[in-house]
Design a protein around this motif. Sequence first.
Motif, PDB file in Angstrom:
ATOM      1  N   ALA A   1       7.178  -3.598   4.182  1.00 53.77           N
ATOM      2  CA  ALA A   1       5.852  -3.932   3.632  1.00 53.77           C
ATOM      3  C   ALA A   1       5.980  -4.847   2.414  1.00 53.77           C
ATOM      4  O   ALA A   1       5.188  -5.777   2.238  1.00 53.77           O
ATOM      5  CB  ALA A   1       5.103  -2.655   3.273  1.00 53.77           C
TER       6      ALA A   1
ATOM      7  N   TYR B   1       2.124   1.962   3.648  1.00 57.09           N
ATOM      8  CA  TYR B   1       2.800   0.813   4.258  1.00 57.09           C
ATOM      9  C   TYR B   1       1.887  -0.102   5.079  1.00 57.09           C
ATOM     10  O   TYR B   1       2.001  -1.315   5.004  1.00 57.09           O
ATOM     11  CB  TYR B   1       4.012   1.230   5.105  1.00 57.09           C
ATOM     12  CG  TYR B   1       4.698   2.504   4.658  1.00 57.09           C
ATOM     13  CD1 TYR B   1       5.092   2.674   3.333  1.00 57.09           C
ATOM     14  CD2 TYR B   1       4.906   3.570   5.525  1.00 57.09           C
ATOM     15  CE1 TYR B   1       5.696   3.841   2.901  1.00 57.09           C
ATOM     16  CE2 TYR B   1       5.513   4.753   5.103  1.00 57.09           C
ATOM     17  CZ  TYR B   1       5.887   4.879   3.784  1.00 57.09           C
ATOM     18  OH  TYR B   1       6.471   6.038   3.370  1.00 57.09           O
ATOM     19  N   ASN B   2       1.009   0.505   5.937  1.00 57.45           N
ATOM     20  CA  ASN B   2       0.087  -0.294   6.772  1.00 57.45           C
ATOM     21  C   ASN B   2       0.797  -1.345   7.627  1.00 57.45           C
ATOM     22  O   ASN B   2       0.333  -2.481   7.724  1.00 57.45           O
ATOM     23  CB  ASN B   2      -0.975  -1.014   5.909  1.00 57.45           C
ATOM     24  CG  ASN B   2      -1.939  -0.044   5.262  1.00 57.45           C
ATOM     25  OD1 ASN B   2      -1.722   1.164   5.312  1.00 57.45           O
ATOM     26  ND2 ASN B   2      -2.995  -0.547   4.679  1.00 57.45           N
TER      27      ASN B   2
ATOM     28  N   GLN C   1       8.560   0.865   3.655  1.00 60.02           N
ATOM     29  CA  GLN C   1       7.992   0.259   2.455  1.00 60.02           C
ATOM     30  C   GLN C   1       8.719  -1.042   2.115  1.00 60.02           C
ATOM     31  O   GLN C   1       8.099  -1.989   1.621  1.00 60.02           O
ATOM     32  CB  GLN C   1       8.010   1.256   1.283  1.00 60.02           C
ATOM     33  CG  GLN C   1       7.164   0.850   0.080  1.00 60.02           C
ATOM     34  CD  GLN C   1       5.675   0.670   0.402  1.00 60.02           C
ATOM     35  OE1 GLN C   1       5.298  -0.136   1.247  1.00 60.02           O
ATOM     36  NE2 GLN C   1       4.837   1.452  -0.263  1.00 60.02           N
TER      37      GLN C   1
ATOM     38  N   PHE D   1       0.826  -1.207   0.000  1.00 60.22           N
ATOM     39  CA  PHE D   1       0.000   0.000   0.000  1.00 60.22           C
ATOM     40  C   PHE D   1       0.867   1.266   0.000  1.00 60.22           C
ATOM     41  O   PHE D   1       2.043   1.233   0.350  1.00 60.22           O
ATOM     42  CB  PHE D   1      -0.890   0.029   1.242  1.00 60.22           C
ATOM     43  CG  PHE D   1      -1.755  -1.189   1.393  1.00 60.22           C
ATOM     44  CD1 PHE D   1      -2.980  -1.280   0.753  1.00 60.22           C
ATOM     45  CD2 PHE D   1      -1.345  -2.262   2.178  1.00 60.22           C
ATOM     46  CE1 PHE D   1      -3.783  -2.404   0.892  1.00 60.22           C
ATOM     47  CE2 PHE D   1      -2.134  -3.390   2.323  1.00 60.22           C
ATOM     48  CZ  PHE D   1      -3.356  -3.461   1.679  1.00 60.22           C
TER      49      PHE D   1
ATOM     50  N   ASN E   1       6.405  -8.145  11.976  1.00 57.48           N
ATOM     51  CA  ASN E   1       5.410  -7.798  10.957  1.00 57.48           C
ATOM     52  C   ASN E   1       5.399  -8.837   9.844  1.00 57.48           C
ATOM     53  O   ASN E   1       4.332  -9.254   9.387  1.00 57.48           O
ATOM     54  CB  ASN E   1       5.715  -6.412  10.366  1.00 57.48           C
ATOM     55  CG  ASN E   1       4.908  -5.304  11.019  1.00 57.48           C
ATOM     56  OD1 ASN E   1       3.730  -5.108  10.723  1.00 57.48           O
ATOM     57  ND2 ASN E   1       5.541  -4.587  11.944  1.00 57.48           N
TER      58      ASN E   1
ATOM     59  N   VAL F   1       2.098  -2.919  11.299  1.00 53.96           N
ATOM     60  CA  VAL F   1       1.596  -2.916  12.678  1.00 53.96           C
ATOM     61  C   VAL F   1       2.649  -2.222  13.544  1.00 53.96           C
ATOM     62  O   VAL F   1       3.792  -2.681  13.642  1.00 53.96           O
ATOM     63  CB  VAL F   1       1.330  -4.359  13.171  1.00 53.96           C
ATOM     64  CG1 VAL F   1       0.769  -4.346  14.584  1.00 53.96           C
ATOM     65  CG2 VAL F   1       0.374  -5.077  12.221  1.00 53.96           C
ATOM     66  N   GLU F   2       2.264  -1.095  14.151  1.00 51.08           N
ATOM     67  CA  GLU F   2       3.231  -0.201  14.810  1.00 51.08           C
ATOM     68  C   GLU F   2       3.917  -0.821  16.021  1.00 51.08           C
ATOM     69  O   GLU F   2       5.055  -0.493  16.329  1.00 51.08           O
ATOM     70  CB  GLU F   2       2.542   1.106  15.233  1.00 51.08           C
ATOM     71  CG  GLU F   2       2.144   2.010  14.067  1.00 51.08           C
ATOM     72  CD  GLU F   2       3.349   2.544  13.271  1.00 51.08           C
ATOM     73  OE1 GLU F   2       4.421   2.762  13.874  1.00 51.08           O
ATOM     74  OE2 GLU F   2       3.188   2.717  12.049  1.00 51.08           O
TER      75      GLU F   2
END
Length: 229
Positions: free
Chosen positions: A148, A94-95, A145, A91, A105, A97-98
């Motif tokens: 991701a 990035y989306n 990114q 995306f 992740n 999980v913090e």
Amino acid sequence: MAFIEFENVEKKYIVGDLAITAVDDCSFSIEKNELVVILGPSGAGKTTVLNLLGGMDSPSDGNITVDGNEIHKYNKKELINYRRNDIGFVFQFYNLVENLTALENVELACQICPNSLDPKTILEKVGLSERISNFPSQLSGGEQQRVAIARAVAKNPKLLLCDEPTGALDSVTGQRIIELLQKNCKKMGMTTVIITHNTVIADVADKVIKIKNGTVKDIIINKNPKKAE
Ligand code: ADP
Ligand code: ADP
């Protein structure tokens, strides 16, 4: 039959009494291992096409075949399995999980996938071996990114779908991300579709599908795509 066949696809959204046609009589095909860019202005229907390819949405009309499967006929459960096992998504923002590290992740995404690859190896491949224990907030935009992309690729999907993957990055960092996607696509035998309104990105593609007002305006085959380093 090509790896992906998008045949006379239509997608209408009903909003109150209004029917909005986001995609209209749209047809194209994509071969296995091809890197394809879908190019078009804002509102052209790019996100809708990507969502239809990824089984996030179903068409109002037309046929969508991926690797011989008629995904427009899939029920909810089949769509969930298709998204989980066959599709990797990248995306614009990035989306990640913090509260999970880079490695966690990627591991999280792999847990539910039967064909997944080794998370550490994939993070190495995207140049992040030194960063696996960092949280997203400790990484630059380009590094986030990369995480991701590693997360999407580690699932070992048939199809990698990228929605404006460089949209939040400066042009040099964005170029590196595109090079990485191109390398991945060729080395790992992963068919990759990138949507963008950035014409520079289109140079690396094997095929550029130009869409406007929900329909295909032009398809350009690039015999000599600009090579990643
Ligand atoms: P792009 O990604 O090229 O900017 P979109 O696929 O997001 O284009 O949108 C195409 C058209 O469909 C736009 O007019 C948009 O407003 C409309 N649209 C997209 N998604 C929806 C939705 N969920 N509900 C209503 N209209 C939508
Ligand atoms: P893009 O960044 O590709 O231009 P958009 O901002 O158009 O994407 O759309 C982002 C999300 O919002 C998409 O999932 C799209 O389906 C949805 N969307 C777009 N337009 C509308 C709309 N008019 N009504 C509801 N949802 C929409």
